[in-house]
Design an enzyme around this catalytic site. Structure first.
Site, PDB file in Angstrom:
ATOM      1  N   ASP A  54       1.707  -5.041  -2.285  1.00 30.20           N
ATOM      2  CA  ASP A  54       1.305  -5.998  -1.238  1.00 30.20           C
ATOM      3  C   ASP A  54       1.940  -5.517   0.065  1.00 30.20           C
ATOM      4  OD1 ASP A  54       0.185  -8.377  -0.210  1.00 30.20           O
ATOM      5  OD2 ASP A  54       2.091  -9.425  -0.448  1.00 30.20           O
ATOM      6  N   CYS A  90      -2.956  -8.700   4.226  1.00 29.28           N
ATOM      7  CA  CYS A  90      -3.491  -9.925   4.846  1.00 29.28           C
ATOM      8  C   CYS A  90      -4.126  -9.542   6.185  1.00 29.28           C
ATOM      9  CB  CYS A  90      -2.440 -11.014   4.964  1.00 29.28           C
ATOM     10  SG  CYS A  90      -0.921 -10.486   5.713  1.00 29.28           S
ATOM     11  N   ASP A  93      13.369   1.891  -0.585  1.00 25.53           N
ATOM     12  CA  ASP A  93      12.135   2.289   0.080  1.00 25.53           C
ATOM     13  C   ASP A  93      11.073   2.521  -1.007  1.00 25.53           C
ATOM     14  OD1 ASP A  93      10.054   3.501   1.358  1.00 25.53           O
ATOM     15  OD2 ASP A  93      11.267   4.947   2.456  1.00 25.53           O
ATOM     16  N   GLY A  94      10.054   1.695  -0.982  1.00 20.55           N
ATOM     17  CA  GLY A  94       9.032   1.770  -2.027  1.00 20.55           C
ATOM     18  C   GLY A  94       8.302   3.105  -2.077  1.00 20.55           C
ATOM     19  N   ARG A 152      15.157  -9.437   4.291  1.00 19.60           N
ATOM     20  CA  ARG A 152      14.039 -10.097   3.584  1.00 19.60           C
ATOM     21  C   ARG A 152      14.312 -10.162   2.081  1.00 19.60           C
ATOM     22  NH1 ARG A 152       9.131 -10.893   6.438  1.00 19.60           N
ATOM     23  NH2 ARG A 152       7.844 -10.439   4.624  1.00 19.60           N
ATOM     24  N   GLY A 168       8.526 -13.533  -1.311  1.00 16.26           N
ATOM     25  CA  GLY A 168       8.597 -13.752  -2.745  1.00 16.26           C
ATOM     26  C   GLY A 168       7.590 -14.679  -3.399  1.00 16.26           C
ATOM     27  N   GLY A 169       6.598 -15.167  -2.659  1.00 11.68           N
ATOM     28  CA  GLY A 169       5.613 -16.065  -3.258  1.00 11.68           C
ATOM     29  C   GLY A 169       4.914 -15.437  -4.457  1.00 11.68           C
ATOM     30  N   LYS A 170       4.520 -14.171  -4.309  1.00 14.02           N
ATOM     31  CA  LYS A 170       3.775 -13.526  -5.395  1.00 14.02           C
ATOM     32  C   LYS A 170       4.708 -13.180  -6.552  1.00 14.02           C
ATOM     33  CE  LYS A 170       0.280 -11.790  -2.224  1.00 14.02           C
ATOM     34  NZ  LYS A 170       1.042 -11.919  -0.957  1.00 14.02           N
ATOM     35  N   ASP A 186      11.995  -4.814  -2.032  1.00 13.99           N
ATOM     36  CA  ASP A 186      11.535  -4.826  -0.635  1.00 13.99           C
ATOM     37  C   ASP A 186      12.529  -4.006   0.176  1.00 13.99           C
ATOM     38  OD1 ASP A 186       9.460  -6.825   1.075  1.00 13.99           O
ATOM     39  OD2 ASP A 186      11.075  -5.903   2.235  1.00 13.99           O
TER      40      ASP A 186
HETATM   41  N1  SAM Z   1       4.538  -9.838  -1.391  1.00 14.74           N
HETATM   42  C1  SAM Z   1       5.262 -10.631  -0.423  1.00 14.74           C
HETATM   43  C2  SAM Z   1       5.061 -12.084  -0.740  1.00 14.74           C
HETATM   44  O1  SAM Z   1       4.092 -12.464  -1.394  1.00 14.74           O
HETATM   45  O2  SAM Z   1       5.893 -12.893  -0.319  1.00 14.74           O
HETATM   46  C3  SAM Z   1       4.845 -10.305   0.994  1.00 14.74           C
HETATM   47  C4  SAM Z   1       5.043  -8.848   1.335  1.00 14.74           C
HETATM   48  S1  SAM Z   1       4.817  -8.486   3.051  1.00 14.74           S
HETATM   49  C5  SAM Z   1       3.105  -8.532   3.189  1.00 14.74           C
HETATM   50  C6  SAM Z   1       5.154  -6.782   3.123  1.00 14.74           C
HETATM   51  C7  SAM Z   1       6.606  -6.426   2.843  1.00 14.74           C
HETATM   52  O3  SAM Z   1       6.696  -5.006   2.749  1.00 14.74           O
HETATM   53  C8  SAM Z   1       7.603  -6.832   3.911  1.00 14.74           C
HETATM   54  O4  SAM Z   1       8.511  -7.760   3.384  1.00 14.74           O
HETATM   55  C9  SAM Z   1       8.313  -5.515   4.278  1.00 14.74           C
HETATM   56  O5  SAM Z   1       9.692  -5.678   4.454  1.00 14.74           O
HETATM   57  C10 SAM Z   1       8.011  -4.666   3.067  1.00 14.74           C
HETATM   58  N2  SAM Z   1       8.055  -3.200   3.281  1.00 14.74           N
HETATM   59  C11 SAM Z   1       7.763  -2.495   4.397  1.00 14.74           C
HETATM   60  N3  SAM Z   1       7.936  -1.180   4.188  1.00 14.74           N
HETATM   61  C12 SAM Z   1       8.342  -1.040   2.897  1.00 14.74           C
HETATM   62  C13 SAM Z   1       8.707   0.065   2.091  1.00 14.74           C
HETATM   63  N4  SAM Z   1       8.687   1.320   2.577  1.00 14.74           N
HETATM   64  N5  SAM Z   1       9.110  -0.168   0.814  1.00 14.74           N
HETATM   65  C14 SAM Z   1       9.141  -1.431   0.334  1.00 14.74           C
HETATM   66  N6  SAM Z   1       8.838  -2.526   1.048  1.00 14.74           N
HETATM   67  C15 SAM Z   1       8.429  -2.332   2.314  1.00 14.74           C
END
Ligand code: SAM
Length: 393
Positions: A264, A319, A248-249, A220, A197-199, A215
């Site tokens: 992200d 990242c 699911d995004g 998470r 959640g930082g962003k 997410d």
């Molecule tokens: N943006 C976050 C932050 O700044 O704190 C970090 C995100 S992290 C790089 C990637 C995230 O994508 C993970 O928390 C993971 O659970 C999520 N993720 C993975 N597959 C996904 C999907 N199909 N739909 C949505 N989120 C997904």
């Protein structure tokens, strides 16, 4: 005759269950002692060495050293807490707000960025540079970092009288994708992969009208909720202002509904994977998941392009240093969006970021599409890749 009897005797012995069992036993013992069981970080290092030495050539050695060394953090000030008191505390530690600092003209100290051959990509008097500086000033974020070469760490944030924490510790470079989105107060914003959640916090601090923070992971998402509770005052944690979901995004159904979308994505998280055993995507049992990351990333970016309103902006970020997860995903998603869905979008210029933030971050000079912050021993942030896409009207 005697020889053929001896052969038949040997064959029978080899086929006998006792002999086979003993032989299998011996083989297993041999496998167990000869096949090294490598840890996640060791496998990550093998992968990085073989791929990034090709991608970055002779620069890989310095990058590798930085990735294996202590990471630097930034302290993003919680504008909903008591920002004056918090910034006074952070200044007393001799850290500086990198967003304020960069307003000045490029420095003259002999940092690696300054001593490196300088390509004047976007002169400070050019229109894109001026527009970016204006947008960054309006962003109203504040993030403190220690100067180049200073590897102090920030203490954990303290709560104010209303229980809100004063700052959020994060890789300062991960604010760059948020800044590239250029969020305005009337915007509806989607953070498609938002946890922890930082962003999302940074987006909310820019006073966007509405934030959908999503997410896929329930655990998470719960962590994201706890972050919002620790940083947002109660009156802002309403459904009208921020909505948290665990969908699911890739199947996002609200099409054309957001002014800004942040994608992200999950990635190989190179720095984490090289150091941490926990939740390491390089362990053998997660090979398939790792190999299918670019497909998942492309699907998520496509979902982002669907979700944004025509004329709106999407930022894709990771990242990871990997071209396969960065530029190639962007190119593939743009191609599929146009050919299969008739959605046209184009990559937008972010080069002024290189010039404006060169005192704090070490940018990759050869990035073809988007921008990449490279870890460096004197500025050990990143890797962070970010690319801005605008959907055509
Ligand atoms: N943006 C976050 C932050 O700044 O704190 C970090 C995100 S992290 C790089 C990637 C995230 O994508 C993970 O928390 C993971 O659970 C999520 N993720 C993975 N597959 C996904 C999907 N199909 N739909 C949505 N989120 C997904």
């Amino acid at each position: 005759m005697a020889a053929s009897m001896a052969v038949r005797f040997l064959v029978r012995r080899i086929q006998s269950p006792i002999y086979t069992a003993r032989r299998e036993h011996r083989m297993k013992k041999k496998w167990a002692s000869s096949l090294p069981s490598l840890s996640g970080p060791q496998l990550a290092l093998q992968y990085c060495d073989s791929n990034y030495s090709v991608q970055f050539g002779e620069d890989w050695a310095a990058l590798r050293l930085a990735l294996l060394s202590e990471q630097k953090y930034g302290a993003m000030v919680n504008l909903f807490s008591r920002p004056e008191a918090v910034t006074a505390d952070l200044s007393a530690l001799h850290s500086e707000d990198f967003l304020m600092m960069e307003e000045e003209s490029p420095g003259t100290d002999l940092t690696p960025a300054d001593s490196a051959p300088h390509r004047d990509l976007t002169p400070a008097d050019s229109a894109p540079h001026r527009d970016t500086v204006t947008a960054l000033h309006a962003a109203a974020l504040s993030c403190y970092t220690f100067p180049r070469g200073d590897i102090q760490r920030f203490p954990s944030p303290r709560a104010d009288l209303s229980g809100l924490l004063g700052y959020y510790l994060m890789d300062a470079a991960s604010l760059l994708p948020v800044l590239a989105l250029n969020v305005q107060p009337d915007h509806r914003v989607l953070d498609l992969c938002a946890a922890p959640g930082g962003k999302s916090l940074a987006l909310l601090m820019q006073n966007c009208r509405f934030l959908a923070a999503n997410d896929v992971s329930v655990s998470r998402t719960n962590r994201l909720r706890r972050v919002l509770q620790s940083y947002l005052p109660h009156h802002l944690r309403t459904e009208e202002r921020v909505r948290v979901t665990s969908w699911d995004g890739t199947e996002w159904e609200e099409h054309g509904s957001y002014d800004r979308v942040l994608v992200d994505v999950p990635c190989t998280t190179d720095r984490h994977s090289l150091i941490e055993t926990d939740n390491n995507i390089f362990i053998r049992s997660r090979s398939k998941e790792r190999q299918t990351l670019p497909a998942l990333q492309t699907a998520l970016l496509l979902a982002g392009l669907h979700a944004v309103t025509p004329g709106g902006d999407v930022v894709y970020s990771t990242c990871s240093l990997s071209q396969l997860q960065n530029e190639f995903v962007v190119e593939r998603a743009l191609e599929v969006a146009a050919s299969e869905y008739g959605i046209h979008a184009s990559v937008q210029e972010l080069r002024p970021f290189r010039e404006i933030f060169r005192k704090t971050f070490n940018f990759h000079e050869k990035s073809r599409i988007g921008e990449l912050v490279l870890p460096h021993l004197t500025a050990n942030f990143g890797p962070i890749y970010f690319c801005l896409l605008r959907r055509e009207r």
